[in-house]
Design a protein around this motif. Structure first.
Motif, PDB file in Angstrom:
ATOM      1  N   ALA A  28      -5.384  -4.904 -13.988  1.00 32.72           N
ATOM      2  CA  ALA A  28      -4.824  -4.445 -12.714  1.00 32.72           C
ATOM      3  C   ALA A  28      -3.305  -4.398 -12.801  1.00 32.72           C
ATOM      4  O   ALA A  28      -2.669  -5.195 -13.496  1.00 32.72           O
ATOM      5  CB  ALA A  28      -5.258  -5.371 -11.587  1.00 32.72           C
ATOM      6  N   ASP A  29      -2.712  -3.457 -12.064  1.00 23.74           N
ATOM      7  CA  ASP A  29      -1.263  -3.284 -12.076  1.00 23.74           C
ATOM      8  C   ASP A  29      -0.888  -2.459 -10.849  1.00 23.74           C
ATOM      9  O   ASP A  29      -1.750  -2.030 -10.066  1.00 23.74           O
ATOM     10  CB  ASP A  29      -0.844  -2.563 -13.364  1.00 23.74           C
ATOM     11  N   THR A  30       0.405  -2.228 -10.670  1.00 25.49           N
ATOM     12  CA  THR A  30       0.894  -1.300  -9.658  1.00 25.49           C
ATOM     13  C   THR A  30       1.987  -0.436 -10.273  1.00 25.49           C
ATOM     14  O   THR A  30       2.687  -0.858 -11.201  1.00 25.49           O
ATOM     15  CB  THR A  30       1.472  -2.023  -8.422  1.00 25.49           C
ATOM     16  N   LEU A  31       2.118   0.769  -9.762  1.00 24.95           N
ATOM     17  CA  LEU A  31       3.205   1.672 -10.129  1.00 24.95           C
ATOM     18  C   LEU A  31       3.922   2.056  -8.844  1.00 24.95           C
ATOM     19  O   LEU A  31       3.347   2.733  -7.995  1.00 24.95           O
ATOM     20  CB  LEU A  31       2.663   2.920 -10.827  1.00 24.95           C
ATOM     21  N   ARG A  32       5.133   1.546  -8.690  1.00 24.13           N
ATOM     22  CA  ARG A  32       5.890   1.775  -7.457  1.00 24.13           C
ATOM     23  C   ARG A  32       5.085   1.342  -6.232  1.00 24.13           C
ATOM     24  O   ARG A  32       5.103   1.991  -5.189  1.00 24.13           O
ATOM     25  CB  ARG A  32       6.301   3.230  -7.320  1.00 24.13           C
ATOM     26  N   GLY A  33       4.351   0.258  -6.361  1.00 27.35           N
ATOM     27  CA  GLY A  33       3.563  -0.273  -5.263  1.00 27.35           C
ATOM     28  C   GLY A  33       2.189   0.336  -5.107  1.00 27.35           C
ATOM     29  O   GLY A  33       1.395  -0.129  -4.276  1.00 27.35           O
TER      30      GLY A  33
END
Length: 306
Positions: free
Chosen positions: A56-61
């Protein structure tokens, strides 16, 4: 066009209708559709390739999950947008698809969980798509190694992302891969009517309900919602796969014609006797794996290896 469908594909036709058509029956609540889709995903148990890593991750939220193979070093990035008529779906449902694309294209797949309607109508999803791409660039990822991809509504969203990238003057991705893309929320294609009897999954009335939920007060020909009506100059090379029996058949053909007329490079692949986004049956259906291998080869041809 592909050859006649395999015996396994013919055997899957009735289960596909039984499993997926109820999700897209008109008049059902969004909450029920979402529960049914998750239930179908659990029932089908689509196999993920061995040695697949998910994080799991985020890119610019924007929430994403990375899907990659531990058997090799990823050298490309696929930014993938799931389908679901903008109202249902989740990145995790496509792990069987994304694991194969990651393995066969030697890529990391960033599968995006963009915001869904009706809670988040247009332009929320398209904003999330562009933010995710910007997030990749901010991490120093070479755009020449990035490919956009998506199925159904996610295919339309991948195109909306490409259009926004172009109009913002950002570095372009290497290519775009589309599976049965929904490009016209006005449902003006002839196949909406002519293919109604052969369609196994979708329902035109449900698509109208979903389009209304996503569009809100915007007209159906808003370019970032319906890329069919956008200025299509300057897009990256496109691969479009579609089945000749589905009601969105003309969404693929008409879009391919318009993109080519605008000077674009388009590879249109029409598969016979299958159904909307058959690629989602990766690991269960030989035509699904064949289509994904074709998509992976297209990605390798067009995206630079980091």
């Amino acid at each position: 066009m592909s050859q006649r469908p395999s015996l396994r594909a013919l055997a899957w036709r009735r289960p596909v209708r039984w499993l997926l058509a109820p999700i897209f029956q008109a008049g059902r609540s969004v909450a029920l559709r979402r529960r049914l889709l998750l239930r179908v995903a659990a029932l089908t148990r689509l196999p993920v390739v061995r040695c697949t890593k998910i994080a799991a991750d985020t890119l610019r939220g924007v929430p994403i999950e990375w899907v990659s193979s531990t058997r090799q070093t990823p050298r490309r990035v696929l930014l993938y947008f799931h389908g679901g008529a903008y109202i249902v779906g989740a990145a995790r449902i496509y792990r069987a698809v994304n694991a194969r694309l990651a393995d066969w294209a030697q890529a990391r797949v960033a599968a995006v969980d963009y915001r869904l309607a009706p809670e988040h109508p247009f332009p929320a999803a398209s904003q999330d798509a562009l933010d995710a791409y910007r997030g990749l660039l901010e991490r120093g990822i070479d755009p020449a190694t990035i490919v956009l991809g998506g199925d159904s509504a996610g295919g339309g969203l991948a195109l909306a992302c490409a259009l926004q990238i172009r109009d913002a003057g950002l570095p372009a991705p290497a290519a775009v891969v589309l599976f049965s893309p929904w490009t016209d929320l006005g449902l003006r294609g002839e196949s909406i009517r002519s293919h109604a009897a052969s369609e196994l999954v979708l329902d035109a009335d449900t698509l109208r309900e979903a389009a209304a939920a996503y569009l809100g007060a915007q007209p159906a020909d808003t370019p970032l919602a319906s890329p069919m009506y956008a200025d299509l100059h300057g897009l990256p090379p496109l691969l479009i796969q579609v089945a000749d029996t589905e009601i969105l058949y003309d969404d693929a053909l008409r879009f391919a014609e318009r993109a080519q007329a605008a000077g674009g490079t388009v590879e249109l692949r029409v598969w016979h006797g299958l159904w909307h986004v058959w690629q989602a049956f990766a690991g269960k259906l030989p035509e699904a794996d064949a289509a994904l291998r074709e998509a992976a080869a297209f990605i390798v041809r067009h995206a630079r290896a980091a």
